[in-house]
Design a protein around this motif. Structure first.
Motif, PDB file in Angstrom:
ATOM      1  N   GLU A   1     -16.719  -4.358  -7.953  1.00  0.00           N
ATOM      2  CA  GLU A   1     -17.199  -5.660  -7.447  1.00  0.00           C
ATOM      3  C   GLU A   1     -16.212  -6.284  -6.472  1.00  0.00           C
ATOM      4  O   GLU A   1     -16.528  -7.233  -5.750  1.00  0.00           O
ATOM      5  CB  GLU A   1     -17.370  -6.653  -8.608  1.00  0.00           C
TER       6      GLU A   1
ATOM      7  N   GLY B   1     -14.652  -9.475  -8.829  1.00  0.00           N
ATOM      8  CA  GLY B   1     -15.837 -10.259  -9.182  1.00  0.00           C
ATOM      9  C   GLY B   1     -15.592 -11.340 -10.220  1.00  0.00           C
ATOM     10  O   GLY B   1     -16.544 -11.930 -10.723  1.00  0.00           O
TER      11      GLY B   1
ATOM     12  N   THR C   1     -11.329 -13.440  -4.034  1.00  0.00           N
ATOM     13  CA  THR C   1     -12.339 -14.167  -3.262  1.00  0.00           C
ATOM     14  C   THR C   1     -12.515 -15.600  -3.758  1.00  0.00           C
ATOM     15  O   THR C   1     -12.729 -16.513  -2.950  1.00  0.00           O
ATOM     16  CB  THR C   1     -13.690 -13.415  -3.345  1.00  0.00           C
TER      17      THR C   1
ATOM     18  N   TRP D   1       0.864  -1.188   0.000  1.00  0.00           N
ATOM     19  CA  TRP D   1       0.000   0.000   0.000  1.00  0.00           C
ATOM     20  C   TRP D   1       0.891   1.225   0.000  1.00  0.00           C
ATOM     21  O   TRP D   1       1.805   1.317   0.817  1.00  0.00           O
ATOM     22  CB  TRP D   1      -0.813   0.062   1.281  1.00  0.00           C
TER      23      TRP D   1
ATOM     24  N   TRP E   1     -13.755  -9.885   4.371  1.00  0.00           N
ATOM     25  CA  TRP E   1     -13.719  -9.320   3.017  1.00  0.00           C
ATOM     26  C   TRP E   1     -14.284 -10.326   2.017  1.00  0.00           C
ATOM     27  O   TRP E   1     -14.002 -11.519   2.101  1.00  0.00           O
ATOM     28  CB  TRP E   1     -12.294  -8.977   2.605  1.00  0.00           C
TER      29      TRP E   1
ATOM     30  N   GLY F   1     -13.558  -7.757  -3.809  1.00  0.00           N
ATOM     31  CA  GLY F   1     -13.490  -7.953  -2.367  1.00  0.00           C
ATOM     32  C   GLY F   1     -12.295  -7.214  -1.801  1.00  0.00           C
ATOM     33  O   GLY F   1     -11.321  -6.960  -2.509  1.00  0.00           O
TER      34      GLY F   1
HETATM   35  C1  LIG Z   1      -9.126 -10.807   1.909  1.00  0.00           C
HETATM   36  C2  LIG Z   1      -8.666  -9.810   0.882  1.00  0.00           C
HETATM   37  C3  LIG Z   1      -7.526  -9.053   1.147  1.00  0.00           C
HETATM   38  C4  LIG Z   1      -7.069  -8.131   0.187  1.00  0.00           C
HETATM   39  N1  LIG Z   1      -5.912  -7.434   0.438  1.00  0.00           N
HETATM   40  C5  LIG Z   1      -5.365  -6.679  -0.550  1.00  0.00           C
HETATM   41  C6  LIG Z   1      -4.072  -6.089  -0.397  1.00  0.00           C
HETATM   42  O1  LIG Z   1      -3.419  -6.227   0.633  1.00  0.00           O
HETATM   43  N2  LIG Z   1      -3.574  -5.378  -1.442  1.00  0.00           N
HETATM   44  C7  LIG Z   1      -4.260  -5.231  -2.622  1.00  0.00           C
HETATM   45  O2  LIG Z   1      -3.749  -4.613  -3.555  1.00  0.00           O
HETATM   46  N3  LIG Z   1      -5.494  -5.745  -2.781  1.00  0.00           N
HETATM   47  C8  LIG Z   1      -6.052  -6.474  -1.783  1.00  0.00           C
HETATM   48  N4  LIG Z   1      -7.281  -7.051  -1.981  1.00  0.00           N
HETATM   49  C9  LIG Z   1      -8.000  -6.801  -3.236  1.00  0.00           C
HETATM   50  C10 LIG Z   1      -7.547  -7.787  -4.295  1.00  0.00           C
HETATM   51  O3  LIG Z   1      -6.242  -7.475  -4.723  1.00  0.00           O
HETATM   52  C11 LIG Z   1      -8.454  -7.778  -5.543  1.00  0.00           C
HETATM   53  O4  LIG Z   1      -8.605  -6.465  -6.019  1.00  0.00           O
HETATM   54  C12 LIG Z   1      -9.822  -8.378  -5.250  1.00  0.00           C
HETATM   55  O5  LIG Z   1      -9.696  -9.551  -4.483  1.00  0.00           O
HETATM   56  C13 LIG Z   1     -10.530  -8.695  -6.549  1.00  0.00           C
HETATM   57  O6  LIG Z   1     -11.879  -8.989  -6.331  1.00  0.00           O
HETATM   58  P1  LIG Z   1     -12.443 -10.467  -6.006  1.00  0.00           P
HETATM   59  O7  LIG Z   1     -12.122 -10.684  -4.564  1.00  0.00           O
HETATM   60  O8  LIG Z   1     -13.879 -10.359  -6.287  1.00  0.00           O
HETATM   61  O9  LIG Z   1     -11.692 -11.430  -6.883  1.00  0.00           O
HETATM   62  C14 LIG Z   1      -7.775  -7.958  -1.025  1.00  0.00           C
HETATM   63  C15 LIG Z   1      -8.927  -8.715  -1.265  1.00  0.00           C
HETATM   64  C16 LIG Z   1      -9.367  -9.632  -0.344  1.00  0.00           C
HETATM   65  C17 LIG Z   1     -10.593 -10.447  -0.659  1.00  0.00           C
END
Ligand SMILES: Cc1cc2nc3c(=O)[nH]c(=O)nc-3n(C[C@H](O)[C@H](O)[C@H](O)COP(=O)(O)O)c2cc1C
Length: 354
Positions: free
Chosen positions: A177, A217, A239, A73, A324, A179
């Motif tokens: 969309e 998503g 997710t 981040w 999440w 998570g």
């Molecule tokens: C449990 C969890 C933790 C996440 N932590 C980060 C993170 O530390 N850095 C980041 O760039 N994105 C993070 N994300 C977002 C993911 O990189 C990504 O954008 C997202 O999972 C895509 O959507 P989806 O969960 O529907 O596949 C996180 C998502 C989840 C579900």
């Protein structure tokens, strides 16, 4: 398919599927399983100190020699969020209904971004990904000098253009969309511009000339085929991998993901102070009530919810877990991560007649 093939060739992939970097939910075993299936592993290093970053990379390399990304981040510019004793007390009182009353909110302010960057560069991942902003120019130079590619997470076309100008090698287009936390560069704009992937991917592809990776998503072959048709070169899934045994998620969270319809997720600041998409648990619903105190700024709210989140993990109780989840949560399958990646790609190829 040509775009996907080119992307795979450039990054040593057999399938154009990346594991999302998920801070707190990306054990090396999950990344290695994705890498063994021909995809790219992912590490969300936000909460990791330099030693933990080095250990994660070593653990993964001991299991697979495939490509992986590590993610950080980008911190908000100074000054740090102002402290407000009265607001903090109101939030602590509210959270006392959800676990031990939080006492020390300073813990999460202590990890140095510069030290994390140094450790990430030393770990030599295939790619470093940024979220919540752009890597500073000196970091971009250091990445380039070590032959580490830069994937920049964006949520708008404007952010994509900024990332391309700053030297990103690929754009991670994060639809609303998705998570987890939204990667908007400006925290206060994160809820105001919730752009879905069907609009975001083609408009970014038209605006930039570097590869675009679609995320948010996407959880099965239908999503992958759609993303490629929209112009993406690859997809990143989060997710959809969380019910895999290698993710070692709290069982209540994994079960909640399996049962959640899109409308059962919501974007909330109640866990960290930054908006992120989570299951609408009892705590999230309570925090939306008009009499609930407004969340503190990031990262103070994250510190404040620490005791509640720990209770949730210990007791495996969804009400207290920071659960999440993206809008396609119910498409996530409770099976081995390698099978998830392999079957998404096999079905997508069949759909595409390949
Ligand atoms: C449990 C969890 C933790 C996440 N932590 C980060 C993170 O530390 N850095 C980041 O760039 N994105 C993070 N994300 C977002 C993911 O990189 C990504 O954008 C997202 O999972 C895509 O959507 P989806 O969960 O529907 O596949 C996180 C998502 C989840 C579900």
């Amino acid at each position: 398919m040509r775009r996907a093939d080119e992307f795979c060739a450039a990054y040593g992939l057999k399938v154009p599927i990346l594991m999302a970097p998920m801070a707190g939910a990306c054990p090396p075993a999950l990344a290695a399983a994705v890498m063994k299936a021909g995809g790219m592993g992912g590490c969300g290093a936000l909460l990791m100190d330099p030693e933990t970053i080095a250990r994660w990379a070593a653990d993964v390399r001991a299991k697979s020699d495939g490509p992986f990304q590590m993610n950080l981040w980008v911190p908000d510019p100074p000054p740090p969020p102002p402290r407000d004793a009265a607001r903090e007390a109101a939030v602590a009182d509210f959270l006392a209904n959800w676990g031990p009353r939080p006492v020390d909110l300073s813990a999460e302010l202590s990890i140095s971004f510069a030290d994390q960057c140094e450790a990430l560069i030393d770990a030599r991942p295939t790619a470093a990904s940024s979220i919540m902003g752009l890597f500073p120019p000196e970091t971009v130079d250091q990445l380039r000098a070590r032959d580490i590619r830069w994937f920049a997470t964006v949520t708008t076309v404007t952010e994509a253009l900024e990332a391309e100008r700053a030297g990103a090698d690929a754009i991670l287009a994060q639809g609303s969309e998705a998570g987890g936390h939204r990667g908007a560069f400006k925290a206060d704009k994160a809820e105001a511009q919730p752009i879905g992937l069907v609009s975001l991917v083609p408009t970014i592809c038209d605006a930039v000339s570097i590869p675009v990776i679609a995320t948010g998503g996407l959880a099965d072959a239908r999503g992958l085929v759609a993303a490629l048709a929209l112009g993406a070169s690859a997809v990143q899934i989060g997710t959809a991998l969380l019910r895999a045994p290698e993710a070692a998620l709290s069982p209540a969270w994994a079960e909640g993901i399996g049962q959640a319809r899109p409308e059962d997720t919501t974007v909330t600041r109640a866990f960290s102070g930054r908006p992120g998409r989570a299951l609408r648990t009892d705590y999230v619903a309570a925090s939306e009530r008009p009499d609930a105190p407004a969340p503190l700024p990031y990262p103070l709210q994250r510190s404040a919810t620490g005791p509640m989140r720990a209770k949730g993990r210990q007791e495996n109780d969804l009400a207290y877990i920071q659960a999440w989840a993206g809008q396609s949560a119910s498409l996530a399958r409770a099976t081995a991560a390698g099978d998830i990646v392999a079957s998404i790609w096999a079905e997508a190829r069949a759909t595409l007649g390949q």
